[in-house]
Write a protein that holds these residues in place. Sequence first.
Motif, PDB file in Angstrom:
ATOM      1  N   SER A  71     -12.224   0.776   6.809  1.00 55.72           N
ATOM      2  CA  SER A  71     -11.808   1.961   6.101  1.00 55.72           C
ATOM      3  C   SER A  71     -13.043   3.058   6.173  1.00 55.72           C
ATOM      4  CB  SER A  71     -11.146   1.582   4.930  1.00 55.72           C
ATOM      5  OG  SER A  71     -12.495   0.893   3.952  1.00 55.72           O
ATOM      6  N   ALA A  96      -7.741  -3.416  -3.776  1.00 57.87           N
ATOM      7  CA  ALA A  96      -8.737  -2.847  -2.923  1.00 57.87           C
ATOM      8  C   ALA A  96      -9.949  -3.578  -2.541  1.00 57.87           C
ATOM      9  CB  ALA A  96      -9.247  -1.389  -3.554  1.00 57.87           C
ATOM     10  N   GLU A  97     -10.109  -4.640  -3.415  1.00 58.34           N
ATOM     11  CA  GLU A  97     -11.189  -5.474  -2.774  1.00 58.34           C
ATOM     12  C   GLU A  97     -11.149  -6.387  -1.476  1.00 58.34           C
ATOM     13  OE1 GLU A  97     -11.888  -8.176  -6.197  1.00 58.34           O
ATOM     14  OE2 GLU A  97     -12.368  -6.392  -7.454  1.00 58.34           O
ATOM     15  N   LYS A 113      -7.694  -2.590   2.040  1.00 60.96           N
ATOM     16  CA  LYS A 113      -8.630  -1.120   1.913  1.00 60.96           C
ATOM     17  C   LYS A 113      -8.046  -0.427   3.132  1.00 60.96           C
ATOM     18  CE  LYS A 113     -13.100  -2.585  -0.036  1.00 60.96           C
ATOM     19  NZ  LYS A 113     -12.990  -3.873   0.162  1.00 60.96           N
ATOM     20  N   LEU A 149     -13.029   1.647  -1.737  1.00 63.96           N
ATOM     21  CA  LEU A 149     -12.488   1.724  -0.378  1.00 63.96           C
ATOM     22  C   LEU A 149     -13.727   2.002   0.868  1.00 63.96           C
ATOM     23  CD1 LEU A 149      -9.411   4.262  -1.221  1.00 63.96           C
ATOM     24  CD2 LEU A 149      -9.371   1.749  -0.823  1.00 63.96           C
ATOM     25  N   LEU A 172      -4.415   1.106   2.454  1.00 65.66           N
ATOM     26  CA  LEU A 172      -4.518   2.267   1.447  1.00 65.66           C
ATOM     27  C   LEU A 172      -5.054   3.589   1.976  1.00 65.66           C
ATOM     28  CD1 LEU A 172      -5.752  -0.146  -1.595  1.00 65.66           C
ATOM     29  CD2 LEU A 172      -3.530   0.870  -1.267  1.00 65.66           C
ATOM     30  N   ALA A 179       0.842  -1.263  -0.043  1.00 66.74           N
ATOM     31  CA  ALA A 179      -0.107   0.058  -0.066  1.00 66.74           C
ATOM     32  C   ALA A 179       0.829   1.261  -0.113  1.00 66.74           C
ATOM     33  CB  ALA A 179      -0.893  -0.017   1.399  1.00 66.74           C
ATOM     34  N   LEU A 188     -12.782   4.090  -7.277  1.00 65.50           N
ATOM     35  CA  LEU A 188     -11.936   3.336  -6.325  1.00 65.50           C
ATOM     36  C   LEU A 188     -12.258   3.954  -4.920  1.00 65.50           C
ATOM     37  CD1 LEU A 188      -9.388   1.788  -6.021  1.00 65.50           C
ATOM     38  CD2 LEU A 188      -7.966   3.232  -6.591  1.00 65.50           C
ATOM     39  N   LEU A 217      -4.295  -1.181  -7.936  1.00 69.99           N
ATOM     40  CA  LEU A 217      -5.064  -0.756  -6.861  1.00 69.99           C
ATOM     41  C   LEU A 217      -6.502  -1.357  -6.587  1.00 69.99           C
ATOM     42  CD1 LEU A 217      -4.112   2.776  -6.691  1.00 69.99           C
ATOM     43  CD2 LEU A 217      -3.419   1.330  -4.959  1.00 69.99           C
TER      44      LEU A 217
END
Length: 558
Positions: free
Chosen positions: A256, A203-204, A209, A250, A212, A176, A246, A199
Amino acid sequence: MDNLSEALKKLKLSSADSATDSIEGCLDCLLKALAHNNVETSGKIQEMGVLSVMPSLLSAQNSSTAKVANIIAEVAKNEFMRSPCVEAGLIPPLVQLLNCEDQEILLQTGRALGNICYDSHSLQAQLITMGVIPTLVKLLGVHSQNTALTEMCLIAFGNLAELESSKEQFASTNIAEELVRLFRKQVEHDKKEMIFEVLAPLAENDVIKLQLVEAGLVECLLEVVDQTVDGDREEDVAQLKTSSDLMVLLLLGDESMQKLFEGGKGSVFQRVLSWVPSNNHQLQLAGALAIANFARNDGNCIHMVDTGIVQKLLELLDRHVDEGNVTVQHAALSALRNLAIPVVNKSKMLSAGVSDVVLKFLKSEMPPVQFKLLGTLRMLIDTQADAAQQLGTNAKLVERLVEWCEAKDHAGVMGESNRLLSALIRHSKSKDVVRTVTQGGGVKHLVTMATSEHMIMQNEALVALGVIAALDLDCAEKDFVGFNVVQVLHKLLTDERSAPEIKFNSMIIICSVMGSEPLHKEVQSLAFIDVVSGLRSHENKTVAHQASLTEQRLTAQS
Protein backbone atom coordinates in the motif's frame (compact mmCIF):
# COMPACT_ATOMS: atom_id res chain seq x y z
CA MET A 1 -45.70 -10.33 37.97
CA ASP A 2 -48.57 -12.82 37.93
CA ASN A 3 -49.13 -12.08 34.23
CA LEU A 4 -45.43 -12.65 33.62
CA SER A 5 -45.44 -16.01 35.42
CA GLU A 6 -48.49 -17.05 33.42
CA ALA A 7 -46.85 -15.98 30.16
CA LEU A 8 -43.65 -17.86 31.01
CA LYS A 9 -45.61 -21.02 31.82
CA LYS A 10 -47.50 -20.81 28.52
CA LEU A 11 -44.28 -20.24 26.57
CA LYS A 12 -42.56 -23.17 28.23
CA LEU A 13 -45.42 -25.47 27.23
CA SER A 14 -45.58 -24.04 23.74
CA SER A 15 -43.80 -25.27 20.66
CA ALA A 16 -43.28 -24.03 17.16
CA ASP A 17 -46.66 -25.60 16.24
CA SER A 18 -48.62 -23.64 18.85
CA ALA A 19 -51.07 -21.00 17.75
CA THR A 20 -49.11 -17.90 16.78
CA ASP A 21 -51.58 -15.55 18.50
CA SER A 22 -51.16 -17.13 21.93
CA ILE A 23 -47.34 -17.07 21.60
CA GLU A 24 -47.41 -13.45 20.41
CA GLY A 25 -49.34 -12.44 23.51
CA CYS A 26 -46.78 -14.17 25.77
CA LEU A 27 -43.88 -12.56 23.92
CA ASP A 28 -45.46 -9.10 24.22
CA CYS A 29 -45.89 -9.67 27.94
CA LEU A 30 -42.21 -10.62 28.29
CA LEU A 31 -41.02 -7.59 26.31
CA LYS A 32 -43.16 -5.30 28.46
CA ALA A 33 -41.80 -6.87 31.65
CA LEU A 34 -38.21 -6.60 30.39
CA ALA A 35 -38.72 -2.92 29.58
CA HIS A 36 -40.04 -2.38 33.13
CA ASN A 37 -37.36 -4.37 35.02
CA ASN A 38 -34.86 -6.17 32.84
CA VAL A 39 -32.73 -7.79 35.57
CA GLU A 40 -35.63 -9.23 37.56
CA THR A 41 -37.49 -10.45 34.47
CA SER A 42 -34.37 -12.04 33.02
CA GLY A 43 -33.79 -13.90 36.28
CA LYS A 44 -37.38 -15.19 36.15
CA ILE A 45 -36.95 -16.34 32.53
CA GLN A 46 -33.86 -18.32 33.52
CA GLU A 47 -35.48 -19.70 36.66
CA MET A 48 -38.45 -21.10 34.73
CA GLY A 49 -36.28 -22.65 32.01
CA VAL A 50 -37.92 -20.71 29.16
CA LEU A 51 -34.61 -20.27 27.26
CA SER A 52 -34.76 -23.96 26.30
CA VAL A 53 -37.82 -23.39 24.05
CA MET A 54 -36.27 -20.41 22.28
CA PRO A 55 -34.28 -22.40 19.65
CA SER A 56 -37.45 -24.05 18.30
CA LEU A 57 -39.27 -20.71 18.31
CA LEU A 58 -36.40 -19.12 16.35
CA SER A 59 -36.29 -21.97 13.84
CA ALA A 60 -39.98 -21.55 13.01
CA GLN A 61 -39.30 -18.22 11.22
CA ASN A 62 -42.75 -16.67 11.43
CA SER A 63 -44.25 -13.35 12.53
CA SER A 64 -43.06 -13.99 16.11
CA THR A 65 -39.40 -14.54 15.22
CA ALA A 66 -38.33 -10.89 15.50
CA LYS A 67 -39.91 -10.66 18.99
CA VAL A 68 -38.16 -13.86 20.14
CA ALA A 69 -34.81 -12.48 18.94
CA ASN A 70 -35.60 -9.14 20.62
CA ILE A 71 -36.29 -10.90 23.96
CA ILE A 72 -32.96 -12.75 23.69
CA ALA A 73 -31.21 -9.44 22.89
CA GLU A 74 -32.76 -7.79 25.97
CA VAL A 75 -32.05 -10.73 28.26
CA ALA A 76 -28.41 -10.94 27.08
CA LYS A 77 -27.78 -7.34 28.17
CA ASN A 78 -27.22 -8.92 31.59
CA GLU A 79 -23.86 -10.59 32.04
CA PHE A 80 -25.33 -13.37 34.22
CA MET A 81 -27.65 -14.41 31.35
CA ARG A 82 -25.03 -14.82 28.63
CA SER A 83 -23.77 -18.27 29.60
CA PRO A 84 -27.34 -19.63 30.00
CA CYS A 85 -28.11 -18.30 26.48
CA VAL A 86 -25.10 -20.18 25.10
CA GLU A 87 -25.97 -23.34 27.06
CA ALA A 88 -29.54 -23.19 25.73
CA GLY A 89 -28.09 -23.51 22.21
CA LEU A 90 -29.28 -20.11 20.98
CA ILE A 91 -26.21 -19.20 18.90
CA PRO A 92 -26.66 -21.66 15.96
CA PRO A 93 -30.33 -20.75 15.19
CA LEU A 94 -29.53 -17.03 15.56
CA VAL A 95 -26.60 -17.32 13.13
CA GLN A 96 -28.95 -19.15 10.72
CA LEU A 97 -31.40 -16.25 10.89
CA LEU A 98 -28.76 -13.87 9.48
CA ASN A 99 -29.56 -15.42 6.09
CA CYS A 100 -33.22 -14.33 6.11
CA GLU A 101 -34.51 -11.27 4.27
CA ASP A 102 -36.76 -9.71 6.92
CA GLN A 103 -34.99 -6.56 8.09
CA GLU A 104 -36.55 -6.50 11.58
CA ILE A 105 -35.54 -10.13 12.20
CA LEU A 106 -32.02 -9.34 10.96
CA LEU A 107 -31.76 -6.33 13.28
CA GLN A 108 -32.95 -8.16 16.40
CA THR A 109 -30.84 -11.23 15.55
CA GLY A 110 -27.73 -9.06 15.22
CA ARG A 111 -28.50 -7.42 18.56
CA ALA A 112 -29.02 -10.79 20.23
CA LEU A 113 -25.76 -12.25 18.94
CA GLY A 114 -23.89 -9.04 19.80
CA ASN A 115 -25.16 -9.02 23.38
CA ILE A 116 -24.59 -12.75 23.99
CA CYS A 117 -21.02 -12.55 22.68
CA TYR A 118 -20.24 -9.15 24.20
CA ASP A 119 -16.72 -9.01 25.63
CA SER A 120 -16.14 -12.73 25.00
CA HIS A 121 -13.31 -13.42 22.56
CA SER A 122 -14.04 -17.15 22.62
CA LEU A 123 -17.71 -16.67 21.60
CA GLN A 124 -16.76 -14.08 18.99
CA ALA A 125 -14.20 -16.54 17.61
CA GLN A 126 -16.99 -19.14 17.46
CA LEU A 127 -19.10 -16.73 15.37
CA ILE A 128 -16.16 -16.23 13.01
CA THR A 129 -15.78 -20.00 12.62
CA MET A 130 -19.51 -20.22 11.85
CA GLY A 131 -18.97 -17.81 8.94
CA VAL A 132 -20.84 -14.71 10.13
CA ILE A 133 -18.34 -12.26 8.61
CA PRO A 134 -19.14 -12.85 4.90
CA THR A 135 -22.88 -12.92 5.80
CA LEU A 136 -22.69 -9.57 7.62
CA VAL A 137 -20.64 -7.95 4.84
CA LYS A 138 -23.29 -9.06 2.35
CA LEU A 139 -26.02 -7.64 4.62
CA LEU A 140 -24.23 -4.30 4.74
CA GLY A 141 -24.23 -4.14 0.95
CA VAL A 142 -27.87 -5.23 0.51
CA HIS A 143 -29.38 -3.13 3.32
CA SER A 144 -27.20 -0.02 3.21
CA GLN A 145 -30.32 2.20 3.23
CA ASN A 146 -31.42 0.77 6.60
CA THR A 147 -29.62 2.93 9.19
CA ALA A 148 -30.30 0.63 12.16
CA LEU A 149 -29.10 -2.48 10.29
CA THR A 150 -26.04 -0.64 9.02
CA GLU A 151 -25.13 0.42 12.55
CA MET A 152 -25.66 -3.14 13.82
CA CYS A 153 -23.24 -4.45 11.17
CA LEU A 154 -20.66 -1.78 12.02
CA ILE A 155 -20.80 -2.58 15.74
CA ALA A 156 -20.38 -6.28 14.93
CA PHE A 157 -17.44 -5.56 12.61
CA GLY A 158 -15.81 -3.37 15.26
CA ASN A 159 -15.95 -6.20 17.81
CA LEU A 160 -14.94 -9.01 15.44
CA ALA A 161 -12.12 -7.02 13.80
CA GLU A 162 -10.26 -6.93 17.13
CA LEU A 163 -9.65 -10.69 16.75
CA GLU A 164 -6.69 -11.65 14.59
CA SER A 165 -8.58 -14.72 13.33
CA SER A 166 -11.14 -12.42 11.68
CA LYS A 167 -8.69 -10.61 9.38
CA GLU A 168 -8.34 -13.42 6.84
CA GLN A 169 -12.13 -13.76 6.52
CA PHE A 170 -12.57 -9.99 6.17
CA ALA A 171 -9.84 -9.93 3.50
CA SER A 172 -11.76 -12.50 1.44
CA THR A 173 -14.86 -10.24 1.27
CA ASN A 174 -15.48 -6.85 -0.34
CA ILE A 175 -15.54 -5.15 3.09
CA ALA A 176 -13.11 -2.44 1.92
CA GLU A 177 -15.39 -1.34 -0.94
CA GLU A 178 -18.51 -1.44 1.26
CA LEU A 179 -16.94 0.62 4.07
CA VAL A 180 -15.49 3.22 1.70
CA ARG A 181 -18.83 3.51 -0.13
CA LEU A 182 -20.61 3.92 3.21
CA PHE A 183 -18.03 6.46 4.41
CA ARG A 184 -18.54 8.64 1.33
CA LYS A 185 -22.26 8.90 2.09
CA GLN A 186 -21.86 10.04 5.71
CA VAL A 187 -22.08 13.64 6.78
CA GLU A 188 -22.57 13.22 10.53
CA HIS A 189 -19.49 13.04 12.76
CA ASP A 190 -20.86 10.14 14.86
CA LYS A 191 -21.52 7.97 11.81
CA LYS A 192 -18.05 8.62 10.41
CA GLU A 193 -16.61 7.80 13.84
CA MET A 194 -18.37 4.41 13.81
CA ILE A 195 -16.81 3.56 10.46
CA PHE A 196 -13.39 4.76 11.66
CA GLU A 197 -13.67 2.36 14.60
CA VAL A 198 -14.01 -0.53 12.14
CA LEU A 199 -11.38 0.74 9.70
CA ALA A 200 -8.61 1.13 12.31
CA PRO A 201 -8.39 -2.54 13.42
CA LEU A 202 -8.99 -3.81 9.87
CA ALA A 203 -6.22 -1.60 8.49
CA GLU A 204 -3.69 -3.40 10.71
CA ASN A 205 -3.83 -6.23 8.15
CA ASP A 206 -1.54 -5.67 5.12
CA VAL A 207 -3.91 -7.31 2.61
CA ILE A 208 -6.82 -5.16 3.79
CA LYS A 209 -4.57 -2.05 3.79
CA LEU A 210 -4.05 -2.51 0.06
CA GLN A 211 -7.77 -3.21 -0.52
CA LEU A 212 -8.68 0.01 1.31
CA VAL A 213 -6.17 2.01 -0.74
CA GLU A 214 -7.53 0.51 -3.96
CA ALA A 215 -11.11 1.21 -2.84
CA GLY A 216 -10.28 4.93 -2.54
CA LEU A 217 -10.13 5.36 1.24
CA VAL A 218 -7.07 7.64 1.02
CA GLU A 219 -8.96 10.19 -1.07
CA CYS A 220 -11.77 10.15 1.51
CA LEU A 221 -9.29 10.72 4.34
CA LEU A 222 -7.60 13.61 2.53
CA GLU A 223 -11.02 15.18 2.02
CA VAL A 224 -11.73 14.91 5.77
CA VAL A 225 -8.36 16.54 6.50
CA ASP A 226 -9.18 19.44 4.17
CA GLN A 227 -12.60 19.91 5.79
CA THR A 228 -11.37 19.83 9.39
CA VAL A 229 -7.84 21.31 9.38
CA ASP A 230 -9.00 24.83 10.16
CA GLY A 231 -11.90 23.81 12.40
CA ASP A 232 -11.77 24.43 16.12
CA ARG A 233 -14.78 22.31 17.13
CA GLU A 234 -13.95 19.25 19.21
CA GLU A 235 -15.32 16.93 16.53
CA ASP A 236 -13.16 18.60 13.84
CA VAL A 237 -10.03 18.04 15.92
CA ALA A 238 -11.05 14.41 16.54
CA GLN A 239 -11.75 13.71 12.85
CA LEU A 240 -8.50 15.34 11.76
CA LYS A 241 -6.54 13.17 14.16
CA THR A 242 -8.37 9.95 13.24
CA SER A 243 -8.06 10.58 9.48
CA SER A 244 -4.37 11.46 9.54
CA ASP A 245 -3.56 8.58 11.94
CA LEU A 246 -5.38 6.13 9.67
CA MET A 247 -3.51 7.53 6.68
CA VAL A 248 -0.20 6.80 8.44
CA LEU A 249 -1.42 3.29 9.34
CA LEU A 250 -2.17 2.52 5.67
CA LEU A 251 1.45 3.40 4.86
CA LEU A 252 2.75 0.67 7.17
CA GLY A 253 1.96 -1.95 4.53
CA ASP A 254 4.76 -2.34 1.97
CA GLU A 255 2.44 -2.72 -1.03
CA SER A 256 0.00 0.00 0.00
CA MET A 257 2.90 2.36 0.80
CA GLN A 258 4.61 1.76 -2.54
CA LYS A 259 1.34 2.19 -4.42
CA LEU A 260 0.85 5.62 -2.83
CA PHE A 261 4.51 6.63 -3.29
CA GLU A 262 4.29 6.12 -7.08
CA GLY A 263 8.00 6.69 -7.59
CA GLY A 264 7.81 9.92 -5.56
CA LYS A 265 5.36 11.45 -8.02
CA GLY A 266 2.13 10.24 -6.37
CA SER A 267 -0.41 12.96 -5.58
CA VAL A 268 -1.02 11.42 -2.15
CA PHE A 269 2.70 11.47 -1.40
CA GLN A 270 2.91 15.14 -2.43
CA ARG A 271 -0.13 16.05 -0.29
CA VAL A 272 1.35 14.36 2.76
CA LEU A 273 4.61 16.28 2.27
CA SER A 274 2.65 19.53 2.38
CA TRP A 275 1.57 18.66 5.93
CA VAL A 276 5.12 18.96 7.30
CA PRO A 277 5.39 22.81 7.09
CA SER A 278 1.78 23.16 8.32
CA ASN A 279 1.03 25.09 11.52
CA ASN A 280 -1.14 22.24 12.80
CA HIS A 281 0.74 19.91 15.16
CA GLN A 282 -1.41 16.90 14.23
CA LEU A 283 -0.62 17.36 10.53
CA GLN A 284 3.08 17.96 11.24
CA LEU A 285 3.11 14.70 13.20
CA ALA A 286 1.26 12.74 10.52
CA GLY A 287 3.47 14.22 7.77
CA ALA A 288 6.68 13.26 9.57
CA LEU A 289 5.39 9.76 10.39
CA ALA A 290 4.30 9.31 6.77
CA ILE A 291 7.80 10.24 5.54
CA ALA A 292 9.26 7.72 8.04
CA ASN A 293 6.94 5.07 6.57
CA PHE A 294 7.73 5.97 2.96
CA ALA A 295 11.43 5.76 3.91
CA ARG A 296 11.37 1.99 4.33
CA ASN A 297 13.43 1.07 1.29
CA ASP A 298 16.62 2.50 -0.17
CA GLY A 299 15.06 3.65 -3.45
CA ASN A 300 12.44 5.78 -1.73
CA CYS A 301 14.99 7.18 0.74
CA ILE A 302 17.41 8.21 -2.00
CA HIS A 303 14.63 9.88 -4.00
CA MET A 304 13.35 11.80 -0.96
CA VAL A 305 16.79 13.07 0.05
CA ASP A 306 17.46 14.17 -3.55
CA THR A 307 14.18 16.11 -3.65
CA GLY A 308 14.82 18.19 -0.52
CA ILE A 309 12.70 16.50 2.11
CA VAL A 310 15.53 16.65 4.67
CA GLN A 311 15.35 20.44 4.71
CA LYS A 312 11.61 20.33 5.45
CA LEU A 313 12.22 17.99 8.40
CA LEU A 314 15.06 20.16 9.74
CA GLU A 315 12.88 23.26 9.58
CA LEU A 316 10.14 21.34 11.40
CA LEU A 317 12.56 20.23 14.14
CA ASP A 318 13.87 23.79 14.52
CA ARG A 319 10.31 24.90 15.26
CA HIS A 320 10.12 22.36 18.10
CA VAL A 321 13.48 22.79 19.85
CA ASP A 322 12.29 24.90 22.79
CA GLU A 323 9.30 23.43 24.61
CA GLY A 324 8.33 21.69 21.42
CA ASN A 325 5.84 18.92 20.81
CA VAL A 326 7.53 15.65 21.86
CA THR A 327 5.54 13.46 19.44
CA VAL A 328 6.51 15.71 16.52
CA GLN A 329 10.18 15.66 17.59
CA HIS A 330 10.07 11.86 17.82
CA ALA A 331 8.39 11.48 14.41
CA ALA A 332 10.76 13.87 12.60
CA LEU A 333 13.82 12.15 14.11
CA SER A 334 12.37 8.75 13.08
CA ALA A 335 12.07 10.00 9.51
CA LEU A 336 15.65 11.34 9.49
CA ARG A 337 16.97 8.08 10.94
CA ASN A 338 15.30 6.03 8.18
CA LEU A 339 16.46 8.42 5.46
CA ALA A 340 20.05 8.08 6.74
CA ILE A 341 20.20 4.31 6.19
CA PRO A 342 21.35 4.24 2.50
CA VAL A 343 25.12 4.92 2.31
CA VAL A 344 24.72 7.50 -0.49
CA ASN A 345 22.42 9.62 1.70
CA LYS A 346 24.75 9.97 4.69
CA SER A 347 27.18 12.56 3.32
CA LYS A 348 24.33 14.55 1.72
CA MET A 349 22.44 14.67 5.01
CA LEU A 350 25.58 15.62 6.94
CA SER A 351 26.24 18.43 4.45
CA ALA A 352 22.64 19.61 4.96
CA GLY A 353 23.45 20.09 8.67
CA VAL A 354 21.38 17.22 10.06
CA SER A 355 23.78 16.41 12.90
CA ASP A 356 23.84 20.07 14.05
CA VAL A 357 20.04 20.22 14.29
CA VAL A 358 19.80 16.79 15.95
CA LEU A 359 22.36 17.83 18.60
CA LYS A 360 20.01 20.64 19.69
CA PHE A 361 17.86 17.91 21.27
CA LEU A 362 20.66 16.60 23.51
CA LYS A 363 19.04 18.51 26.36
CA SER A 364 15.77 16.56 25.96
CA GLU A 365 14.66 14.61 29.01
CA MET A 366 12.14 12.53 27.03
CA PRO A 367 13.37 8.94 26.47
CA PRO A 368 11.51 8.46 23.12
CA VAL A 369 13.23 11.57 21.73
CA GLN A 370 16.60 10.52 23.20
CA PHE A 371 16.24 7.07 21.61
CA LYS A 372 15.55 8.42 18.10
CA LEU A 373 18.22 11.12 18.42
CA LEU A 374 20.83 8.44 19.20
CA GLY A 375 19.67 6.19 16.38
CA THR A 376 19.79 9.05 13.88
CA LEU A 377 23.37 10.01 14.82
CA ARG A 378 24.49 6.37 14.73
CA MET A 379 23.06 5.91 11.23
CA LEU A 380 24.64 9.16 10.02
CA ILE A 381 28.21 8.35 11.11
CA ASP A 382 28.21 4.76 9.84
CA THR A 383 31.25 4.62 7.47
CA GLN A 384 31.61 8.44 7.76
CA ALA A 385 35.02 8.95 9.42
CA ASP A 386 35.01 12.77 9.38
CA ALA A 387 31.56 13.00 10.97
CA ALA A 388 32.48 10.38 13.57
CA GLN A 389 35.64 12.38 14.37
CA GLN A 390 33.72 15.63 14.69
CA LEU A 391 31.00 14.17 16.93
CA GLY A 392 33.42 11.95 18.86
CA THR A 393 35.47 14.95 19.97
CA ASN A 394 32.33 16.80 21.10
CA ALA A 395 32.80 16.55 24.89
CA LYS A 396 29.18 17.58 25.62
CA LEU A 397 27.84 14.78 23.41
CA VAL A 398 30.17 12.20 24.97
CA GLU A 399 29.22 13.38 28.46
CA ARG A 400 25.50 12.96 27.65
CA LEU A 401 26.13 9.51 26.12
CA VAL A 402 27.94 8.33 29.23
CA GLU A 403 25.06 9.62 31.33
CA TRP A 404 22.48 7.81 29.18
CA CYS A 405 24.54 4.60 29.27
CA GLU A 406 23.33 4.36 32.86
CA ALA A 407 19.62 4.93 32.05
CA LYS A 408 18.59 1.56 33.47
CA ASP A 409 14.91 2.51 33.40
CA HIS A 410 15.09 2.95 29.63
CA ALA A 411 16.79 -0.07 28.06
CA GLY A 412 16.43 1.32 24.52
CA VAL A 413 18.17 4.59 25.37
CA MET A 414 20.89 2.75 27.30
CA GLY A 415 21.51 0.34 24.42
CA GLU A 416 21.61 3.06 21.75
CA SER A 417 23.96 5.22 23.86
CA ASN A 418 26.40 2.33 24.18
CA ARG A 419 26.19 1.60 20.46
CA LEU A 420 26.78 5.24 19.48
CA LEU A 421 29.74 5.50 21.88
CA SER A 422 31.26 2.43 20.22
CA ALA A 423 30.41 3.69 16.71
CA LEU A 424 32.19 7.03 17.26
CA ILE A 425 35.41 5.13 18.00
CA ARG A 426 35.01 2.42 15.35
CA HIS A 427 34.19 4.75 12.46
CA SER A 428 36.62 7.56 13.31
CA LYS A 429 39.58 5.36 14.32
CA SER A 430 40.85 8.61 15.82
CA LYS A 431 43.18 9.03 18.79
CA ASP A 432 41.39 12.29 19.67
CA VAL A 433 38.04 10.50 19.82
CA VAL A 434 39.55 7.68 21.90
CA ARG A 435 40.93 10.25 24.33
CA THR A 436 37.61 12.16 24.55
CA VAL A 437 35.65 8.95 25.24
CA THR A 438 38.21 7.64 27.73
CA GLN A 439 38.44 10.92 29.64
CA GLY A 440 34.64 11.18 29.58
CA GLY A 441 34.30 7.83 31.39
CA GLY A 442 33.16 5.79 28.38
CA VAL A 443 35.46 2.75 28.78
CA LYS A 444 33.45 1.38 31.70
CA HIS A 445 30.32 1.20 29.53
CA LEU A 446 32.11 -0.39 26.58
CA VAL A 447 33.41 -3.14 28.90
CA THR A 448 29.88 -3.73 30.20
CA MET A 449 28.59 -3.75 26.62
CA ALA A 450 31.11 -6.50 25.77
CA THR A 451 29.19 -8.78 28.14
CA SER A 452 25.81 -7.99 26.54
CA GLU A 453 23.47 -10.84 25.67
CA HIS A 454 23.24 -9.42 22.13
CA MET A 455 26.12 -10.64 19.97
CA ILE A 456 26.06 -7.56 17.70
CA MET A 457 26.51 -5.25 20.70
CA GLN A 458 29.22 -7.49 22.17
CA ASN A 459 31.15 -7.36 18.93
CA GLU A 460 30.77 -3.59 18.47
CA ALA A 461 32.11 -3.08 22.00
CA LEU A 462 35.09 -5.39 21.43
CA VAL A 463 36.03 -3.67 18.16
CA ALA A 464 35.88 -0.27 19.92
CA LEU A 465 38.02 -1.56 22.83
CA GLY A 466 40.47 -2.95 20.26
CA VAL A 467 40.75 0.49 18.60
CA ILE A 468 41.32 2.11 22.02
CA ALA A 469 44.02 -0.42 22.91
CA ALA A 470 45.74 0.06 19.55
CA LEU A 471 45.61 3.88 19.44
CA ASP A 472 46.05 5.10 23.02
CA LEU A 473 46.59 2.34 25.56
CA ASP A 474 48.50 4.72 27.86
CA CYS A 475 45.39 6.87 28.30
CA ALA A 476 43.07 3.89 28.78
CA GLU A 477 45.36 1.61 30.82
CA LYS A 478 43.95 2.65 34.21
CA ASP A 479 40.37 2.02 33.06
CA PHE A 480 41.29 -1.29 31.40
CA VAL A 481 42.72 -2.48 34.72
CA GLY A 482 39.98 -0.94 36.87
CA PHE A 483 37.11 -2.38 34.84
CA ASN A 484 38.67 -5.85 34.49
CA VAL A 485 39.01 -5.93 30.71
CA VAL A 486 41.39 -8.91 30.80
CA GLN A 487 39.03 -10.98 32.99
CA VAL A 488 36.10 -10.18 30.66
CA LEU A 489 38.17 -11.31 27.64
CA HIS A 490 39.15 -14.52 29.45
CA LYS A 491 35.50 -15.28 30.11
CA LEU A 492 34.54 -14.63 26.47
CA LEU A 493 37.34 -16.84 25.14
CA THR A 494 36.54 -19.76 27.45
CA ASP A 495 32.76 -19.58 26.90
CA GLU A 496 31.74 -22.18 24.31
CA ARG A 497 28.71 -20.06 23.38
CA SER A 498 30.85 -17.12 22.22
CA ALA A 499 30.54 -16.55 18.46
CA PRO A 500 33.71 -16.84 16.31
CA GLU A 501 33.92 -13.05 15.81
CA ILE A 502 33.74 -12.53 19.59
CA LYS A 503 36.70 -14.88 20.11
CA PHE A 504 38.61 -13.31 17.20
CA ASN A 505 38.21 -9.72 18.47
CA SER A 506 38.98 -10.74 22.06
CA MET A 507 42.36 -12.14 20.91
CA ILE A 508 43.08 -8.95 18.93
CA ILE A 509 42.70 -6.94 22.17
CA ILE A 510 44.88 -9.40 24.11
CA CYS A 511 47.69 -8.83 21.59
CA SER A 512 47.25 -5.04 21.87
CA VAL A 513 47.40 -4.88 25.68
CA MET A 514 50.66 -6.83 26.00
CA GLY A 515 52.56 -3.50 25.86
CA SER A 516 51.10 -2.53 29.24
CA GLU A 517 52.92 -3.95 32.25
CA PRO A 518 49.90 -4.33 34.60
CA LEU A 519 47.71 -5.76 31.83
CA HIS A 520 50.51 -8.08 30.68
CA LYS A 521 50.74 -9.44 34.24
CA GLU A 522 47.00 -10.13 34.30
CA VAL A 523 47.22 -11.99 30.98
CA GLN A 524 50.01 -14.18 32.38
CA SER A 525 48.24 -14.82 35.70
CA LEU A 526 45.13 -16.10 33.92
CA ALA A 527 47.13 -18.56 31.77
CA PHE A 528 45.83 -17.09 28.51
CA ILE A 529 48.44 -19.05 26.58
CA ASP A 530 46.62 -22.30 27.42
CA VAL A 531 43.24 -20.84 26.46
CA VAL A 532 44.55 -19.54 23.12
CA SER A 533 46.41 -22.76 22.42
CA GLY A 534 43.13 -24.65 22.69
CA LEU A 535 41.59 -22.38 20.03
CA ARG A 536 44.19 -23.28 17.39
CA SER A 537 41.99 -26.23 16.41
CA HIS A 538 38.80 -24.13 16.26
CA GLU A 539 36.49 -25.04 13.36
CA ASN A 540 36.52 -21.42 12.18
CA LYS A 541 39.77 -20.94 10.23
CA THR A 542 39.99 -17.20 10.97
CA VAL A 543 39.73 -17.88 14.71
CA ALA A 544 42.26 -20.74 14.49
CA HIS A 545 44.72 -18.55 12.57
CA GLN A 546 44.37 -15.65 15.04
CA ALA A 547 44.86 -18.12 17.92
CA SER A 548 48.22 -19.18 16.40
CA LEU A 549 49.33 -15.54 16.02
CA THR A 550 48.19 -14.69 19.57
CA GLU A 551 49.97 -17.73 21.00
CA GLN A 552 53.20 -16.68 19.25
CA ARG A 553 52.86 -13.15 20.67
CA LEU A 554 52.21 -14.43 24.20
CA THR A 555 55.10 -16.89 23.99
CA ALA A 556 57.47 -14.18 22.74
CA GLN A 557 56.55 -11.86 25.63
CA SER A 558 56.28 -14.40 28.41
